[in-house]
Design an enzyme around this catalytic site. Structure first.
Site, short mmCIF file in Angstrom:
data_model
loop_
_atom_site.label_atom_id
_atom_site.label_comp_id
_atom_site.label_asym_id
_atom_site.label_seq_id
_atom_site.Cartn_x
_atom_site.Cartn_y
_atom_site.Cartn_z
N ASP A 1 -46.61 -66.20 61.09
CA ASP A 1 -46.58 -67.56 60.57
C ASP A 1 -45.35 -67.82 59.74
OD1 ASP A 1 -47.09 -70.06 59.61
OD2 ASP A 1 -49.17 -69.65 59.10
N ASP B 1 -42.08 -76.31 62.45
CA ASP B 1 -43.22 -75.46 62.14
C ASP B 1 -43.85 -74.91 63.41
OD1 ASP B 1 -45.33 -74.20 60.93
OD2 ASP B 1 -46.47 -76.02 60.58
#
Length: 487
Positions: free
Chosen positions: A139, A365
């Site tokens: 992440d 993202d």
């Protein structure tokens, strides 16, 4: 006491649904010489959550395969949670859709939290000496790297009490590692440096490990303490390298379904103590990834690379660059967007939408699947794209949160005008049509944008990113990108 600062699980880098594009090059063009790979280039295989390689490991062998519709709904639900976390960080909660179903699904308690607790890509990482293997969620928005962990540190040491590690596959036996070193709660590092990573103020004895307590937006939580340990990684030359004194979290209690059976999280966010910052410095200050089309055969691998990547040489003639705005939207990798064009015509979007100082701004993202646009940009994009697909029968049943879906029988992609994001420095990101007119179900497509309200944070999600090479040059605050088949 928990620090009130939600962050987000990210990269994702790692991601969910992807849509395809093809890199075209001239066969007779003289490509630059590809240098031999540096021995200190590190490569990790990115394994998608739906890959057969993880079936039976992450989900459990008896879990049935989900349909495309079920997966899309699941991804959208996670995106909504993640977006609210990112927005809370910026101090506003937009996401105006006008749909009752979505509004109900977003009526969740606002708790302090690190992130949404979910991810789409995993990497295998070896921790400790001797090394123990774990499958971690990757992440780009997460700050802390942690693993499920058990540790007995002696009679004068009182780590947080271990609880239940639900739905997990492996637990790190820290006592067996000769390189495992706890960070005492009495140190300045615990009291000051790790405050942003949710370190707790409790310190019953000077040697007690520095503790953390994460509470996640979806109800999941993680309790543990900080330590330094060795992580073993593979290099592109086939050798192994031991990275010593890497900050990790020893999570002794993980509750809820947020981690979807993973053994922990690999934090690639932008802050001083993330894995990305620490490791990138060892490998030239940069990392990169390329995400293949989700419809590709599942045995095709994606890779997360630290250091020089062969793709940056083979794609050099197509490579563009723009500034990375590090620190503007903490933890995340922000870029300066100047506008959006469709069919070569710039849309009329107020400049405030792209300005982080006015509550806007844009992040890249990999942990968010869809692309979120602040309301003025969203309306301009949707109204223009709707015209190009208006000849197809519009669908209204069970399509939340998408505003516009249609029967794609006979759909011709060539009739859709190309959309482009215009970045600072004259860089132009033009994703393939399949990245914004996405497959929702068999014979059904939707315009793959979600309104972020106004003001709202713009997020270029991983569906939009896929079939492109992305390099994050942290040392020079630059983002390099180029279209690629990622194979």
């Amino acid at each position: 006491m928990m620090k009130w600062r939600p962050t987000s699980l990210l990269f994702v880098l790692l991601l969910s649904v992807s849509i395809g594009g093809v890199f075209h090059g001239l066969a007779l063009a003289l490509a630059p010489a590809v240098p031999e790979e540096e021995p200190n280039t590190m490569r990790l295989e990115l394994i998608h959550r739906h890959s057969p390689q993880l079936l039976g490991e992450v989900h459990g062998a008896a879990r049935p395969n989900k349909t495309r519709l079920e997966r899309i709904k699941e991804l959208v639900h996670r995106d909504i949670i993640r977006y609210r976390i990112i927005s809370h960080k910026r101090g506003h909660l937009g996401l105006s859709t006008g749909r009752k179903d979505l509004e109900t699904s977003m009526e969740m308690p606002m708790r302090s939290g690190a992130d949404s607790g979910t991810g789409e890509y995993f990497v295998e990482v070896k921790v400790g000496r001797p090394a123990q293997k774990f499958m971690l969620i990757v992440d780009t928005g997460s700050e802390l790297t942690w693993v499920n962990c058990r540790y007995r540190c002696g009679k004068n040491c009182h780590p947080p009490k271990g609880g239940r590690l639900s739905n997990q596959r492996r637990v790190y036996q820290a006592d067996l590692s000769s390189s495992f070193r706890t960070i005492p709660c009495s140190t300045q590092m615990c009291k000051t440096d790790l405050m942003n990573l949710f370190s707790l103020t409790q310190c019953p004895t000077p040697s007690t490990p520095c503790a953390y307590d994460f509470s996640y937006m979806d109800g999941s939580s993680a309790l543990g303490f900080f330590a330094d340990d060795t992580i073993t990684v593979g290099l592109t030359n086939g050798r192994k390298m031991r990275l010593k004194n890497v900050l990790i979290g020893c999570t002794q209690s993980a509750l809820g379904n947020g981690f979807m059976g993973a053994d922990g999280v690999l934090g690639l966010g932008n802050s001083n103590y993330t894995f990305a910052q620490r490791i990138a410095k060892k490998f030239g200050g940069k990392f990169s990834y390329c995400l293949v089309d989700h419809l590709s055969p599942k045995n095709i691998s994606n890779y997360l690379v630290f250091g020089s990547n062969r793709d940056e040489y083979t794609l050099s003639r197509k490579m563009q660059r723009t500034r990375l705005l590090l620190g503007v939207m903490p933890t995340f990798y922000a870029v300066e967007v100047l506008g959006i064009s469709i069919g070569g015509v710039m849309l009329r979007i107020p400049s405030e939408v792209w300005d982080a100082n006015f509550g806007g701004g844009t992040i890249l993202d990999s942990g968010t699947s869809l692309t979120f646009l602040a309301d003025p940009a969203y309306k301009a994009v949707m109204s223009t794209l709707e015209i190009s697909v208006s000849k197809y029968k519009r669908l209204f049943d069970d399509i939340n949160p998408f505003q516009y879906c249609f029967d794609s029988t006979g759909f011709e992609e060539s009739l859709v005008p190309r959309l482009a994001f215009h970045f600072a420095g004259r860089a132009q990101f033009t994703p393939p049509v399949k990245s914004y007119i996405i497959d929702f179900a068999p014979q059904q497509k939707c315009l793959g944008f979600i309104s972020a309200g106004s003001p709202g944070n713009n997020i270029i999600g991983n569906i939009m990113q896929q079939n492109h090479f992305w390099e994050f040059d942290i040392g020079h605050s630059l983002l390099h990108f180029a279209p690629s088949t990622c194979t």
